[in-house]
Design a protein around this motif. Structure first.
Motif, mmCIF file in Angstrom:
data_model
loop_
_atom_site.group_PDB
_atom_site.id
_atom_site.type_symbol
_atom_site.label_atom_id
_atom_site.label_comp_id
_atom_site.label_asym_id
_atom_site.label_seq_id
_atom_site.Cartn_x
_atom_site.Cartn_y
_atom_site.Cartn_z
ATOM 1 N N ALA A 271 0.835 -1.208 0.000
ATOM 2 C CA ALA A 271 0.000 0.000 0.000
ATOM 3 C C ALA A 271 0.866 1.252 0.000
ATOM 4 N N LEU A 272 2.018 1.192 0.675
ATOM 5 C CA LEU A 272 2.943 2.320 0.666
ATOM 6 C C LEU A 272 3.446 2.568 -0.756
ATOM 7 N N GLY A 273 3.754 1.502 -1.496
ATOM 8 C CA GLY A 273 4.195 1.669 -2.882
ATOM 9 C C GLY A 273 3.167 2.389 -3.722
ATOM 10 N N VAL A 274 1.879 2.078 -3.492
ATOM 11 C CA VAL A 274 0.804 2.769 -4.211
ATOM 12 C C VAL A 274 0.757 4.237 -3.818
ATOM 13 N N ARG A 275 0.822 4.514 -2.510
ATOM 14 C CA ARG A 275 0.727 5.907 -2.052
ATOM 15 C C ARG A 275 1.919 6.748 -2.520
ATOM 16 N N LEU A 276 3.083 6.116 -2.668
ATOM 17 C CA LEU A 276 4.258 6.846 -3.141
ATOM 18 C C LEU A 276 4.192 7.127 -4.636
ATOM 19 N N GLY A 277 3.228 6.524 -5.313
ATOM 20 C CA GLY A 277 3.036 6.809 -6.732
ATOM 21 C C GLY A 277 3.848 5.941 -7.662
ATOM 22 N N CYS A 278 4.264 4.741 -7.219
ATOM 23 C CA CYS A 278 5.000 3.844 -8.112
ATOM 24 C C CYS A 278 4.137 3.494 -9.316
ATOM 25 N N GLU A 279 4.769 3.466 -10.479
ATOM 26 C CA GLU A 279 4.031 3.140 -11.696
ATOM 27 C C GLU A 279 3.537 1.700 -11.693
ATOM 28 N N PHE A 280 4.298 0.796 -11.065
ATOM 29 C CA PHE A 280 3.918 -0.616 -10.977
ATOM 30 C C PHE A 280 4.131 -1.100 -9.544
ATOM 31 N N VAL A 281 3.237 -1.966 -9.083
ATOM 32 C CA VAL A 281 3.389 -2.615 -7.775
ATOM 33 C C VAL A 281 3.173 -4.105 -7.976
ATOM 34 N N ASP A 282 4.150 -4.914 -7.565
ATOM 35 C CA ASP A 282 4.075 -6.370 -7.689
ATOM 36 C C ASP A 282 3.313 -6.947 -6.493
ATOM 37 N N MET A 283 2.298 -7.743 -6.770
ATOM 38 C CA MET A 283 1.493 -8.380 -5.725
ATOM 39 C C MET A 283 1.517 -9.886 -5.937
ATOM 40 N N GLU A 284 2.073 -10.610 -4.990
ATOM 41 C CA GLU A 284 2.142 -12.063 -5.112
ATOM 42 C C GLU A 284 0.747 -12.683 -4.988
ATOM 43 N N GLY A 285 0.548 -13.751 -5.733
ATOM 44 C CA GLY A 285 -0.779 -14.362 -5.768
ATOM 45 C C GLY A 285 -1.073 -15.324 -4.648
ATOM 46 N N ASN A 286 -0.114 -15.583 -3.759
ATOM 47 C CA ASN A 286 -0.300 -16.598 -2.719
ATOM 48 C C ASN A 286 -0.949 -16.069 -1.447
ATOM 49 N N TRP A 287 -1.242 -14.763 -1.399
ATOM 50 C CA TRP A 287 -1.823 -14.191 -0.187
ATOM 51 C C TRP A 287 -3.348 -14.291 -0.205
ATOM 52 N N SER A 288 -3.990 -13.883 0.897
ATOM 53 C CA SER A 288 -5.441 -14.031 1.026
ATOM 54 C C SER A 288 -6.186 -13.139 0.039
ATOM 55 N N GLY A 289 -7.367 -13.613 -0.357
ATOM 56 C CA GLY A 289 -8.188 -12.849 -1.292
ATOM 57 C C GLY A 289 -8.602 -11.505 -0.727
ATOM 58 N N GLN A 290 -8.794 -11.428 0.580
ATOM 59 C CA GLN A 290 -9.213 -10.173 1.201
ATOM 60 C C GLN A 290 -8.143 -9.096 1.051
ATOM 61 N N CYS A 291 -6.895 -9.463 1.342
ATOM 62 C CA CYS A 291 -5.812 -8.486 1.236
ATOM 63 C C CYS A 291 -5.556 -8.100 -0.216
ATOM 64 N N LYS A 292 -5.571 -9.097 -1.098
ATOM 65 C CA LYS A 292 -5.347 -8.795 -2.507
ATOM 66 C C LYS A 292 -6.468 -7.917 -3.063
ATOM 67 N N GLY A 293 -7.698 -8.221 -2.684
ATOM 68 C CA GLY A 293 -8.827 -7.431 -3.165
ATOM 69 C C GLY A 293 -8.754 -5.989 -2.707
ATOM 70 N N ALA A 294 -8.339 -5.772 -1.454
ATOM 71 C CA ALA A 294 -8.223 -4.409 -0.928
ATOM 72 C C ALA A 294 -7.166 -3.622 -1.687
ATOM 73 N N LEU A 295 -6.031 -4.274 -2.004
ATOM 74 C CA LEU A 295 -4.981 -3.571 -2.747
ATOM 75 C C LEU A 295 -5.439 -3.255 -4.159
ATOM 76 N N LEU A 296 -6.080 -4.202 -4.827
ATOM 77 C CA LEU A 296 -6.563 -3.973 -6.187
ATOM 78 C C LEU A 296 -7.593 -2.849 -6.224
ATOM 79 N N LYS A 297 -8.398 -2.754 -5.190
ATOM 80 C CA LYS A 297 -9.424 -1.719 -5.141
ATOM 81 C C LYS A 297 -8.825 -0.334 -4.931
ATOM 82 N N SER A 298 -7.673 -0.273 -4.254
ATOM 83 C CA SER A 298 -7.081 1.024 -3.907
ATOM 84 C C SER A 298 -5.815 1.319 -4.712
ATOM 85 N N LYS A 299 -5.636 0.687 -5.866
ATOM 86 C CA LYS A 299 -4.372 0.790 -6.608
ATOM 87 C C LYS A 299 -4.146 2.157 -7.247
#
Length: 708
Positions: A271-299
């Protein structure tokens, strides 16, 4: 107002963090009105805030502050830069307004500075009223509130507060955030994975590392300390030194990285990478759907790379890989999907490539498919998006089997994987005697490419665009008088081209659907910076003194020159600028903090002179200016040597001739087009032959010629 209306840039943060200073400069650069919320309150109430608080109390002030913030955001019909007071997050009313603004599409930036520096700054001025509490106490209470209310974060990494690098970085962040358009994903791109444990070690290497690369991967997990504060600091160091887009990656141990923290820790970093304005943020697929969904929603404006890595040497069928790609896609919410599997079997690459092509055809989403290890190296060559590579200067490879970016490009050429028959041109007038075709055609031939470089002599931008929009056009060089006219016709501008306001290099890329994307860049400034900084450094070694610099001219090349001079270490004080038409110098000077001079005969002790005026205008430079033997860069050239260059030689100046600058900027252009280190010796021989011996170029470029 909603995002359909004006998009405001709202700055929040501690008092003394730089909101007003940087906000004013940001407003000037973005041509927006600057609004100081505290100043608006004072103007409307007719009393200072401290007097109002003494009479009415803090709760009443905070109540009115929330109303005022809301009304300013609603009433401004054009987007503004709005600086809020340090305590704006102290009440639920103001926090609600800020969070609502972020959801509506406004940009809320948390301006940060080391709290120790803030405290030192606020307590150093005896004229300031005493603080009700220590800044560190207020910071401890407010930090989570700022984080909760902001859409972006910005760190001022300077003990003295705002500097030009900080202003430039904030400007770039604001433009990305306000554009509401993520960076396009382009084909045939190469990423360099940075494996430093401390980004300060990378700064001096970056100019070489970035050659032939399109994107940098910031491996947060490889830092010596993965805390939020340390990651933020090292990202800021990297962002100030880098010129390329950045991927924010926190690779967990289970996926072949070094991060051993919890899921919560992982997603706080992402989430910090998103707030800092990185053009790309790598998200591993092995984490929970809840956490991944929250990041995708706030990208926000960040592109999410959903990734999967397996280092076990397991064999995968194309169907199994396809299922992983589909799962990573998250119903279309992920922007790029990436699968990297370690294999000892070269045949695994066929299964990977089939899965990649099938997925792209079905979902029109970029897919990265890599087979790690020696047996899978070729998968990195045929990969089309963000090919993850390394560089000889890197402390180590980020993954087994990574090739150098240079190797990837070279193999693409040898295997015929780059487009054939591309046509490149020089645009502008007069250009009949330009050496650019000789240099670039020699470089293309030396690289084994069937590309050609010709001239399109015109002063008409419409005629130039006819060539630029042709199907076989691969890129080009732009000279006077079109450097500024071509800029708004580009699809993407590099930060340097945008800041300079002139394009001298065009590169054609392809988007996911195959459509053309015109990238506008400026290599003039890189050449000027390199040549001047080398000479200034040598002079400082001899004398121990910094140099004052003078720029003569105010056109497109002058903009690149003043941008370059502003970055040269060892230049003292503001750059001086002179132009025969003073109004043009006055228009350019504020953009770079320069100082206009109107009489060159009154100047003395000038250590660096950069002239961007035509050869016949040299008489405006008096002999008195040459008498101190400054470092002289004369950007003009003509057979027999430009008049100013000849005068500078006779005066004993440390001369840099126009063709030397032309050569340097051409090598950078070649690297952008070909993606490999420039064939400097071949290009040096070509430009020397073009100008023959009249400019003593063989002496100037002797080192380059010896490399053959």
């Amino acid at each position: 107002r909603s995002a359909d209306g004006p998009r405001h840039c709202i700055l929040i943060g501690m008092r003394g963090a730089g909101k007003t200073t940087m906000g004013r400069e940001l407003a000037r650069r973005t041509k927006r009105e600057f609004v100081d919320l505290d100043a608006v309150f004072v103007a409307e109430k007719g009393t200072e805030i401290i007097d109002f608080v003494n009479a009415n109390g803090w709760p009443k002030f905070r109540e009115l502050e929330a109303d005022l913030l809301s009304s300013v955001l609603k009433e401004k019909t054009e987007g503004v830069v709005l600086a809020c007071g340090g305590g704006v997050v102290e009440t639920e009313g103001c926090r609600a307004v800020l969070k609502k603004a972020g959801k509506q599409g406004h940009v809320v930036v948390h301006m940060q500075r080391d709290i120790k520096d803030v405290e030192a700054y606020l307590t150093s001025d005896p004229t300031r009223p005493p603080l009700p509490e220590a800044p560190s106490v207020a910071w401890a209470r407010r930090e989570p509130l700022y984080k909760d209310c902001c859409t972006h974060e910005f760190l001022i990494y300077s003990k003295t507060g705002a500097d030009d690098a900080g202003h430039e970085q904030l400007h770039a962040l604001a433009l990305r955030a306000l554009s509401a358009t993520p960076l396009p994903i382009l084909q045939d791109t190469v990423t360099i994975s940075l494996t430093y444990s401390d980004m300060r070690q990378a700064v001096s290497d970056l100019p070489d590392i970035e050659k032939g690369a399109d994107v940098l991967e910031f491996r947060v997990d490889l830092l010596s300390d993965c805390s939020l504060d340390n990651a933020r600091m090292h990202y800021t160091i990297l962002r100030q030194a880098a010129t390329l887009p950045i991927i924010w990656t926190v690779r967990s141990k289970g996926q072949g990285g070094a991060f051993a923290g919890s899921e919560q820790d992982m997603f706080e970093l992402l989430a910090l990478g998103v707030r800092l304005g990185c053009e790309f943020v790598d998200m591993e697929g092995n984490w929970s759907g809840q956490c991944k969904g929250a990041l995708l929603k706030s990208k926000g404006m960040s592109r999410i790379i959903a990734s999967y890595h397996d280092f076990t040497d397991k064999s995968y069928s194309s169907a199994e890989i396809s299922k992983i790609f589909k799962d990573l896609h998250h119903g279309g919410q992920a922007d790029i999907v990436k699968v990297a599997i370690k294999t000892p079997n070269p045949s695994q690459m066929a299964q990977m490539e089939y899965a990649v092509q099938t997925f792209i055809a079905q979902y029109s989403t970029p897919a990265v498919g890599l087979c790690m290890g020696a047996a899978g190296k070729m998968s990195r060559v045929v990969n089309r998006y963000l090919t993850f590579s390394t560089h000889p200067k890197m402390p180590g490879k980020a993954a087994p089997g990574q090739l150098n970016a240079e190797e990837v490009r070279r193999l693409k050429v040898e295997l015929g994987l780059l487009p054939c028959g591309l046509e490149f041109f020089l645009f502008g007038s007069p250009i009949a005697k330009s050496a650019s075709p000789a240099m670039h055609n020699a470089a293309f031939q030396a690289c084994g490419l069937d590309w050609t470089y010709g001239r399109c002599e015109t002063e008409d931008i419409a005629k130039a665009m006819e060539t630029i929009t042709s199907e076989r056009f691969g890129g080009g060089s732009v000279t006077i008088p079109l450097k500024e006219e071509v800029l708004p016709r580009m699809d993407i501008l590099t930060d340097s081209a945008r800041r300079i306001g002139a394009v001298n290099t065009i590169t054609v890329k392809r988007s996911v659907d195959g459509s053309r994307v015109l990238v506008g860049d400026n290599t003039d400034w890189v050449a000027i910076h390199r040549l001047i900084e080398e000479r200034v450094a040598m002079r400082r070694l001899r004398t121990g003194q910094s140099q004052r610099a003078l720029l003569v001219g105010a056109g497109g090349t002058a903009k690149a020159a003043i941008y370059a001079l502003s970055k040269v270490k060892g230049i003292e004080g503001p750059v001086l600028i002179f132009n025969r038409t003073t109004s043009r110098a006055e228009a350019l000077a504020p953009e770079f903090g320069a100082q206009v001079v109107t009489d060159l005969s009154l100047l003395s002790d000038i250590g660096v002179v950069v002239s961007t005026i035509p050869p016949d205008g040299h008489t405006i430079i008096p002999e008195s200016l040459l008498a101190s033997k400054p470092i002289m860069l004369d950007a003009s050239y003509m057979p027999g040597g430009a008049p100013l260059s000849n005068r500078a030689t006779k005066a004993g100046c440390d001369l840099l001739v126009g063709p030397h600058m032309l050569f340097e900027q051409a090598t950078y252009q070649s690297e952008r087009w070909v993606g490999m280190a420039a064939k400097r010796a071949v290009m040096a021989e070509a430009i020397c032959k073009h100008f023959q011996a009249t400019l003593s170029l063989e002496d100037v470029l002797a080192h380059e010629l010896r490399q053959q």
